[in-house]
Design a protein around this motif. Structure first.
Motif, PDB file in Angstrom:
ATOM      1  N   ILE A 122      24.458 -42.890  91.105  1.00  0.00           N
ATOM      2  CA  ILE A 122      25.849 -42.973  91.558  1.00  0.00           C
ATOM      3  C   ILE A 122      26.282 -44.426  91.444  1.00  0.00           C
ATOM      4  O   ILE A 122      25.688 -45.318  92.041  1.00  0.00           O
ATOM      5  N   THR A 123      27.320 -44.690  90.662  1.00  0.00           N
ATOM      6  CA  THR A 123      27.782 -46.059  90.428  1.00  0.00           C
ATOM      7  C   THR A 123      29.027 -46.404  91.238  1.00  0.00           C
ATOM      8  O   THR A 123      29.342 -47.575  91.417  1.00  0.00           O
ATOM      9  N   GLU A 124      29.736 -45.382  91.724  1.00  0.00           N
ATOM     10  CA  GLU A 124      30.971 -45.644  92.484  1.00  0.00           C
ATOM     11  C   GLU A 124      31.321 -44.411  93.302  1.00  0.00           C
ATOM     12  O   GLU A 124      30.997 -43.283  92.915  1.00  0.00           O
ATOM     13  N   ARG A 125      31.981 -44.639  94.442  1.00  0.00           N
ATOM     14  CA  ARG A 125      32.414 -43.540  95.305  1.00  0.00           C
ATOM     15  C   ARG A 125      33.903 -43.657  95.591  1.00  0.00           C
ATOM     16  O   ARG A 125      34.426 -44.751  95.737  1.00  0.00           O
ATOM     17  N   ASP A 126      34.539 -42.509  95.708  1.00  0.00           N
ATOM     18  CA  ASP A 126      35.912 -42.459  96.219  1.00  0.00           C
ATOM     19  C   ASP A 126      35.907 -41.446  97.352  1.00  0.00           C
ATOM     20  O   ASP A 126      36.000 -40.240  97.135  1.00  0.00           O
ATOM     21  N   ALA A 127      35.753 -41.947  98.571  1.00  0.00           N
ATOM     22  CA  ALA A 127      35.689 -41.078  99.744  1.00  0.00           C
ATOM     23  C   ALA A 127      36.830 -41.449 100.679  1.00  0.00           C
ATOM     24  O   ALA A 127      36.828 -42.505 101.288  1.00  0.00           O
ATOM     25  N   SER A 128      37.818 -40.574 100.754  1.00  0.00           N
ATOM     26  CA  SER A 128      38.984 -40.833 101.602  1.00  0.00           C
ATOM     27  C   SER A 128      39.501 -39.501 102.122  1.00  0.00           C
ATOM     28  O   SER A 128      38.880 -38.453 101.929  1.00  0.00           O
ATOM     29  N   ASN A 129      40.660 -39.552 102.766  1.00  0.00           N
ATOM     30  CA  ASN A 129      41.285 -38.310 103.234  1.00  0.00           C
ATOM     31  C   ASN A 129      41.901 -37.525 102.078  1.00  0.00           C
ATOM     32  O   ASN A 129      42.323 -36.381 102.263  1.00  0.00           O
ATOM     33  N   TRP A 130      41.967 -38.142 100.891  1.00  0.00           N
ATOM     34  CA  TRP A 130      42.640 -37.491  99.764  1.00  0.00           C
ATOM     35  C   TRP A 130      41.678 -37.013  98.688  1.00  0.00           C
ATOM     36  O   TRP A 130      42.037 -36.148  97.895  1.00  0.00           O
ATOM     37  N   ALA A 131      40.499 -37.567  98.652  1.00  0.00           N
ATOM     38  CA  ALA A 131      39.558 -37.189  97.595  1.00  0.00           C
ATOM     39  C   ALA A 131      38.131 -37.496  98.032  1.00  0.00           C
ATOM     40  O   ALA A 131      37.898 -38.330  98.911  1.00  0.00           O
ATOM     41  N   SER A 132      37.180 -36.814  97.413  1.00  0.00           N
ATOM     42  CA  SER A 132      35.762 -37.086  97.627  1.00  0.00           C
ATOM     43  C   SER A 132      35.050 -36.897  96.297  1.00  0.00           C
ATOM     44  O   SER A 132      34.664 -35.779  95.935  1.00  0.00           O
ATOM     45  N   THR A 133      34.918 -38.002  95.559  1.00  0.00           N
ATOM     46  CA  THR A 133      34.315 -37.951  94.230  1.00  0.00           C
ATOM     47  C   THR A 133      33.279 -39.065  94.078  1.00  0.00           C
ATOM     48  O   THR A 133      33.254 -40.024  94.846  1.00  0.00           O
TER      49      THR A 133
END
Length: 279
Positions: A122-133
């Protein structure tokens, strides 16, 4: 002469008295050598003590300086040894974690011989109320394709590939609102759908929908992939039931699931590129 004595008599008497005193002292000290030695020693004794004290202090200071330098050198050696031991400990911990992952993977491989997978970081995360990738470091160069399942070494479902490039790919996790997987209650075989829910995504949870009736699921039930339709492999662990809820209509039930995969702390995952469909 009489006039001279009258005028200078006191001076002559003083000189004569001084000479007599000196002659007396010379005679006395000549006959009393021990007394002279005693006087000399009495006068010299404090100076000898002072000299000894100063000499001792200087020796102590030199010895302290020598000991301090030795301690400084020893301290530096100890610091280097501690740093090396800490490095070895970190390496041992990393090796232990890697070995544990490999053992889990070997266990999964033994259980699921139908899987063809690719290891990914895993090189990057996008964890927020709008997305989880998650961004992974594998892509089409490794035959990774959109729709492939992503799992942990334990076989826990992480999500699926929703975008892919030459040497990268995007995994949308099970809690994202775009995620949807055919699911099954392991205890009863009840079939449902596990889906990301906007109101639960911030809590790191998802929802189990389309349950057929009352009392079909209980808190603590294990939820796995159903494999129906052949899109995803069966029996991948999605999570466990945390709550059983009733819909706004007062009839339909749904459950809130806690994913089994530790989505926040994962570093390595496995992309299932191919599998045998089990009917």
């Amino acid at each position: 002469m009489k006039r001279f004595l009258t005028k200078h008599g006191i001076l002559v008497l003083s000189i004569a008295a001084a000479v007599m005193v000196i002659l007396s002292l010379v005679t006395f000290f000549s006959n009393n050598t021990n007394a002279l030695t005693n006087v000399v020693n009495v006068i010299a004794s404090p100076f000898r003590s002072l000299s000894t004290t100063v000499s001792t202090w200087i020796d102590d200071q030199l010895r302290f300086a020598s000991d301090y330098d030795a301690l400084q050198e020893e301290n530096q050696d100890l610091k280097e040894q501690i740093a090396e031991l800490e490095r070895q400990l970190r390496q041992a911990q990393a090796d232990s974690e890697e070995n544990a992952t490999l053992r889990q993977l070997l266990g999964l491989r033994a259980q699921r011989r139908d899987f063809v997978w690719e290891s990914a970081r895993i090189t990057e995360r996008d964890a927020s109320n709008w997305a989880s990738t998650m961004q992974l470091n594998v892509g089409t160069d490794y035959d990774v394709a959109i729709g492939d399942c992503v799992i942990t070494a334990e076989g826990y479902l992480v999500g699926s590939i929703t975008d892919v490039g030459t040497n990268w790919s995007t995994c949308t996790t099970v809690i994202d609102t775009d995620a949807s997987f055919g699911a099954e209650v392991f205890r009863t075989g009840e079939v449902a759908v596990a889906q990301g829910e906007f109101s639960l995504m911030g809590e790191g949870r998802l929802q189990l929908n389309y349950l057929s009736g009352e009392d079909t699921v209980m808190v603590g039930d294990l939820i796995v992939t159903s494999g129906l339709g052949g899109y995803y492999p069966s029996d991948l662990v999605i999570g466990s039931v945390q709550e059983v809820m009733t819909g706004d209509d007062g009839l339909a039930q749904y459950a809130v699931l806690e994913p089994s995969a530790d989505l926040e702390n994962l570093q390595q995952v496995f992309v299932i590129k191919d599998f045998t469909i089990v009917e």
